[in-house]
Scaffold this active site. Structure first.
Site, short mmCIF file in Angstrom:
data_model
loop_
_atom_site.label_atom_id
_atom_site.label_comp_id
_atom_site.label_asym_id
_atom_site.label_seq_id
_atom_site.Cartn_x
_atom_site.Cartn_y
_atom_site.Cartn_z
N LYS A 23 48.01 -2.57 42.75
CA LYS A 23 48.59 -0.75 42.84
C LYS A 23 48.24 0.19 42.69
CE LYS A 23 48.98 -1.54 47.63
NZ LYS A 23 50.08 -2.14 48.26
N ARG A 93 56.63 -0.26 47.12
CA ARG A 93 55.07 -1.06 48.19
C ARG A 93 54.61 -2.50 46.83
NH1 ARG A 93 50.77 3.93 47.29
NH2 ARG A 93 49.80 2.40 48.56
N GLY A 102 47.40 -7.17 53.49
CA GLY A 102 48.24 -7.50 54.19
C GLY A 102 49.29 -8.82 53.88
N MET A 104 51.67 -8.83 51.57
CA MET A 104 52.49 -8.38 51.22
C MET A 104 52.64 -6.66 51.89
SD MET A 104 53.42 -10.77 48.36
CE MET A 104 53.43 -10.31 46.99
N ARG A 337 40.99 1.58 45.03
CA ARG A 337 40.33 -0.17 44.39
C ARG A 337 39.36 -0.50 44.94
NH1 ARG A 337 44.73 -3.15 48.83
NH2 ARG A 337 43.21 -2.95 50.83
N HIS A 455 42.79 -5.36 60.28
CA HIS A 455 43.06 -6.66 59.34
C HIS A 455 42.35 -7.36 59.66
CE1 HIS A 455 45.26 -10.65 59.42
NE2 HIS A 455 45.88 -10.49 57.65
N ARG A 561 13.36 -37.54 48.33
CA ARG A 561 13.79 -38.68 47.93
C ARG A 561 12.78 -39.49 49.37
NH1 ARG A 561 17.78 -34.84 49.14
NH2 ARG A 561 19.72 -35.75 47.93
N SER A 763 16.70 -36.41 34.55
CA SER A 763 17.59 -35.39 35.32
C SER A 763 18.53 -36.54 35.65
CB SER A 763 16.87 -36.27 36.97
OG SER A 763 17.11 -34.83 38.15
N THR A 766 23.75 -36.46 38.83
CA THR A 766 25.58 -36.21 38.89
C THR A 766 26.30 -36.21 39.88
OG1 THR A 766 25.21 -34.39 39.21
CG2 THR A 766 24.85 -34.18 37.37
N ASN A 767 25.87 -37.13 40.64
CA ASN A 767 26.83 -37.77 41.70
C ASN A 767 26.95 -39.32 41.24
OD1 ASN A 767 26.08 -35.35 43.21
ND2 ASN A 767 24.97 -36.78 44.35
N CYS A 830 19.94 -33.35 39.59
CA CYS A 830 19.34 -33.31 40.94
C CYS A 830 20.45 -33.76 41.41
CB CYS A 830 18.25 -34.25 40.89
SG CYS A 830 18.55 -35.74 40.22
N TYR A 850 16.29 -27.29 33.72
CA TYR A 850 16.03 -26.49 34.86
C TYR A 850 17.83 -26.74 35.97
CZ TYR A 850 14.67 -31.54 36.41
OH TYR A 850 14.77 -32.71 36.86
P1 ADP Z 1 49.57 -2.39 51.73
O1 ADP Z 1 48.77 -3.14 50.09
O2 ADP Z 1 48.94 -3.13 52.71
O3 ADP Z 1 48.09 -1.53 52.31
P2 ADP Z 1 50.53 -0.20 50.42
O4 ADP Z 1 51.78 -0.46 49.36
O5 ADP Z 1 49.00 0.57 49.82
O6 ADP Z 1 50.52 -1.60 51.63
O7 ADP Z 1 51.27 1.15 52.34
C1 ADP Z 1 50.77 0.79 53.19
C2 ADP Z 1 50.44 2.33 53.62
O8 ADP Z 1 51.86 2.90 53.24
C3 ADP Z 1 49.77 3.05 52.82
O9 ADP Z 1 48.47 3.18 53.32
C4 ADP Z 1 50.07 4.54 53.48
O10 ADP Z 1 49.77 5.10 54.35
C5 ADP Z 1 51.65 4.21 53.36
N1 ADP Z 1 52.34 4.28 51.92
C6 ADP Z 1 52.49 4.25 51.24
N2 ADP Z 1 53.57 4.79 50.18
C7 ADP Z 1 53.19 5.53 51.01
C8 ADP Z 1 53.58 7.39 50.41
N3 ADP Z 1 54.47 7.65 48.78
N4 ADP Z 1 54.10 7.95 51.00
C9 ADP Z 1 53.57 8.42 52.65
N5 ADP Z 1 52.93 6.96 52.64
C10 ADP Z 1 52.51 5.76 51.70
MG MG Z 2 47.46 -0.05 50.81
#
Ligand code: ADP
Ligand code: MG
Ligand code: MG
Length: 874
Positions: A23, A93, A102, A104, A337, A455, A561, A763, A766-767, A830, A850
């Site tokens: 990130k 973040r 989701g 962290m 990303r 999620h 076989r 051949s 390997t098992n 094989c 092969y």
């Molecule tokens: P995750 O990795 O779970 O997506 P993020 O760190 O991306 O967590 O944060 C989740 C959400 O929090 C982001 O999608 C955004 O909507 C909000 N957020 C994070 N940083 C900011 C910021 N600087 N200003 C406004 N919203 C933010």
């Molecule tokens: Mg995010």
């Protein structure tokens, strides 16, 4: 110089992922590209690792470094941290090197306290917004940093909403929110024993520590284990100035992919919510709107966003997953990303991007994880049965695939059901990281809330698991363990079917059929063939398996076989008669019965493979495997064969072995009973001859198992194969055939130069080779190997991925020695490893010709072969 632990977004770039996390590195990259990213800085993964070395406290110089960067941000945007008039607020973040959706938690609006909230209200002229931000902050801070359960806060919120008659959060007034803030602070004080921290710096340090600690929470650990991410990478912490999507009708927040992550279609795909902050979109509290709606509400913002998405895609040369916030009509990009996608989408996107000139064929090939192809190869529901099935409801087609199973309403119940041997569909209102274990073992996932980026949807696509999300017509009651659709009630244990490609949910189980592979897949696999060196064959014992494998691109059969043929119903009795024979004449009589059936088998397989090589392994397992074990079955057998029961019992006792894996099997059988292999060779030759007469060429390779000594092979060749072949030749019915051997006994590898004098091909089995090199019984190693892996004694089961350090050396020796006496010896594998991408890389490296694997792994092996060839040229 002292080490630098904090980087401004303007100092980093996308290649600094291991230091700044994914990130952070991408926030830096976007900042440098000139996109509108709220200013901020990143505390590095090295700081996280040092945090663990420092007994989990933040050291002073780190705090100083953070303060310096805060001042810098203050100067950049003209707001002050902990200011009572125009306060600067931060989001905190987490950001690991690999994205862990989701796993962290993020804290928003940090820096608010009883005074700053007044300042925020004043500076924005929006008191409601200020208190909405404050109550969110208290809840998130308490939950993420201090582990006060979220539900305490949620229930207060619900109570107040009910009391004032507010349906949605946005219906709450500033006064209501103030009341909520007061109550939230009381909850904090009650649970923590201290007042809610008013010093923003304290808040920031506590939050930073919490992110570091969350690296080691159990959900993060489970995710890392699942995705084989090392535990010592650490997470970075991104501290970023806040922008606000919750400032009214011209504000909002959303997430979008630059292309459709389920199908790959080249069109913006996502969701947003007006007047909302952060997680509101993915939390499924309010139903988000489709991204194209933004074009209607805020056309300028939409256009900017579309441009940004295209720009980022070109820059990263890959489909992007973006997070954004709109504050009073101004668009901010908060994250990008490379987006997770289904395999179908991944292939469509890769092929499209090659056609768009964005990436090369080689890059396209390197992008697809070979094992992920199994998502495409697996069956879909039978159309006819599907039409006749009762539809329960329709949700979002969140992750394709077809799944049937019994419904369970919690991760725990699902896990227990799978342990009982059931197939399970996990049903939840909305999944959270706590459900991850249940999601891993389930056949499919059904949720009643949440959108395409919820999620459940994101995680399911990542795992390649069938998922229907947001089926909001059904009511899921997790406590009662029931699901209601209209007036029908489905209880725990009821069977349903999910179609993740359409979003339909059906009652009962539905038959599945094999998929059709065409379009992009065919184009892609064409490129794979151009770029691979290894030939990919299949292990197939029946024309049916052979057909499946051919459709998947198999170039021959590497292991047929014959014992699997022996087991079929129409001949097992004759096979048993042969085994129980008291003398050679009785045995020959029984073999006469088996011979035409076996000839038919070979005929059909050779015909199916029309001109492609077929490696037939002569009988391998110990004979007693063909005899039933229970007394009842043996009595029945005596009756069927018209033999004396006690007589049979005696033979069975004679056949019993203490250690059958190392016993009377493979070519050892041929030394004692040459007539068995003779029958097999005759059947092979007759089948080939018949096809020859029909104008079809059979490319026959006869493979002798379990050879450890050259003379064993010599014996089988001269006394069996050559003898039979000469009978055919006398009638001038010459059948071209190769004779080779399996290399699976370590001694054979060590003496491969001698053996190669008699063998036209090797051949590698390997098992068995793994079993005999480690001295691990294949049938018993399951009991302890998982502990070996858990305790880091072995990286993986050597039966899944070839042990390059040990078994691999034997292979290398055999290759070198084999070539020294027969330079054109044909070399293959094989064993199970023939379909394992890591092992294939090794086989490519040591110069095999092969690999052979089960039909469903053929495309995976082809792709892995192409990738290893490309890697070897790097
Ligand atoms: P995750 O990795 O779970 O997506 P993020 O760190 O991306 O967590 O944060 C989740 C959400 O929090 C982001 O999608 C955004 O909507 C909000 N957020 C994070 N940083 C900011 C910021 N600087 N200003 C406004 N919203 C933010
Ligand atoms: Mg995010
Ligand atoms: Mg073997």
């Amino acid at each position: 110089m002292t080490k630098k632990y904090v980087y401004d977004f303007r100092e980093g770039n996308k290649d600094m992922k291991s230091l700044l996390g994914g990130k952070g590195a991408n926030l830096a990259e976007m900042t440098c590209l000139g996109l509108r990213v709220p200013p901020g800085f990143t505390v590095t993964t090295e700081a996280c690792n040092r945090f663990y070395d420092e007994e989990e406290v933040l050291w002073d110089s780190l705090k100083e470094e953070i303060k310096t960067h805060i001042h810098d941000i203050e100067n950049q945007i003209g707001k002050k941290f902990s200011d009572e008039n125009n306060p600067l607020l931060f989001s905190v973040r987490s950001g690991a090197v690999f994205s862990m959706p989701g796993m962290m938690d993020t804290i928003l609006n940090l820096g608010l306290n009883d005074k700053a909230v007044i300042g925020l209200a004043r500076s924005t002229g929006n008191e409601r917004f200020a208190y909405d931000s404050y109550r969110r902050f208290i809840q998130m801070f308490s939950d993420v940093a201090m582990e006060v359960p979220k539900s305490f806060f949620d229930s207060v919120l619900e109570e107040v909403k009910e009391k004032v008659g507010a349906e949605k959060d946005t219906d709450l007034s500033a006064e209501d929110l103030k009341l909520i803030v007061d109550q939230f602070k009381k909850i904090y004080e009650r649970e923590i024993g201290e007042a809610f921290p008013q010093d923003p710096l304290d808040q920031l340090y506590l939050a930073t520590q919490a992110v570091f600690k969350s690296w080691n929470n159990s959900r993060a650990r489970i995710y890392r284990r699942l995705h084989e991410i090392p535990d010592n990478l650490g997470t970075a912490v991104n501290i970023q100035s806040m922008v606000f999507g919750n400032m009214g009708d011209t504000s909002g927040t959303g997430v979008a992919f630059s292309r459709n992550p389920a199908t790959g279609e080249n069109e913006l795909f996502g969701e947003f919510l007006v007047d909302a902050q952060g997680e509101d979109v993915v939390a499924g509290i309010r139903t988000p709107e489709e991204i194209h709606e933004l074009n209607r509400i805020m056309p300028d913002v939409y256009k900017q966003f579309l441009d940004t998405s295209e720009k980022l895609e070109k820059h990263y040369k890959d489909m992007q997953d973006l997070e954004f916030t709109i504050e009073n009509g101004i668009l901010y990009i908060l994250q990008t990303r490379n987006g997770k996608r289904t395999t179908q989408a991944a292939i469509n996107i890769a092929v499209d991007m090659v056609n768009e000139g964005l990436i090369t064929k080689e890059e396209a090939i390197m992008r697809i994880e070979p094992n992920s192809l199994s998502q495409l190869l697996h069956p879909n529901f039978d159309e006819k049965e599907l039409k006749e099935s009762e539809v329960i409801t329709k949700g979002l087609a969140a992750s394709p695939g077809a799944a049937s199973g019994r419904i369970y309403f919690s991760s725990k119940d699902s896990v227990e059901a799978v342990e009982r041997g059931e197939k399970v569909i996990i049903v939840r209102q909305e999944t959270s990281p706590e459900d991850i274990e249940g999601m891993i073992i389930a056949e499919g996932i059904l949720t009643s809330r949440g959108g395409m980026t919820s999620h459940a949807a994101v995680v399911a696509r990542g795992m390649g698991k069938c998922c229907v999300a947001g089926a909001n017509e059904v009511r899921v009651d997790e406590a009662q363990k029931i699901m209601k659709a209209g007036n029908k009630v489905y209880k725990e244990g009821d069977v349903i079917s999910l179609d993740g490609t359409t979003g339909y949910v059906y009652n009962g189980e539905i038959k599945k059929v094999d998929p059709e592979l065409a379009g992009s897949f065919e184009i892609f696999m064409g490129w794979v063939n151009e770029l691979k060196r290894l030939e990919v064959r299949t292990n197939a014992d029946t024309p049916r398996d052979a057909k499946v494998a051919l459709a998947f691109g198999a170039e021959g059969i590497g292991l047929c076989r014959t014992e699997h043929m022996f087991f079929q119903e129409d001949r097992i009795l004759a096979v048993r008669e042969m085994i129980l024979a008291k003398n050679i004449n009785q045995r020959l009589k029984a073999l006469e019965k088996i011979q035409p059936i076996q000839k038919d088998d070979f005929y059909n397989i050779f015909k199916t493979m029309a001109g492609k090589p077929v490696t037939v392994r002569l009988l391998d397992p110990p004979l007693h495997e063909f005899i039933p074990s229970s007394e009842e079955d043996l009595r029945k057998l005596a009756e069927d064969l018209n033999m004396d029961f006690n007589n049979i019992l005696d033979t069975v006792k004679e056949l019993r072995e203490v250690n059958p894996m190392l016993g009377h099997r493979g070519c050892r059988l041929a030394i004692t009973y040459p007539e068995i292999y003779r029958m097999q060779v005759r059947a092979i030759m007759e089948a080939a001859l018949q096809l020859k007469e029909e104008g079809v060429e059979a490319v026959v390779e006869i493979m002798i198992p379990l050879v450890g000594e050259k003379k064993e092979l010599e014996f089988v060749k001269s006394e069996i194969v050559d003898e039979i072949a000469s009978v055919f030749e006398e009638n001038s019915d010459r059948i071209d055939h190769k004779i080779g051997t399996m290399i699976e006994v370590p001694r054979a590898a060590l003496l491969a130069d001698h053996i190669a004098e008699e063998a036209e091909f090797f051949s590698f089995g390997t098992n068995d080779m793994t079993q005999m090199t480690f001295g691990f019984s294949r049938d018993d190693a399951g009991k302890f190997l998982s502990e070996y892996v858990e305790k880091n004694i072995l990286p993986k089961s050597p039966f899944e991925t070839l042990d390059k350090d040990g078994v691999g050396i034997l292979l290398e020796i055999a290759v070198e020695k084999g070539k020294s006496t027969r330079s054109d010896i044909h070399l293959g594998v094989c064993g199970e490893h023939g379909g394992d991408p890591d092992s294939i890389e090794f086989f490519n490296k040591i110069g095999l010709d092969y690999v052979s694997c089960s039909p469903f792994r053929v495309p995976i092996a082809r792709l892995a072969a192409a990738q290893s060839n490309l890697k070897s040229k790097e």
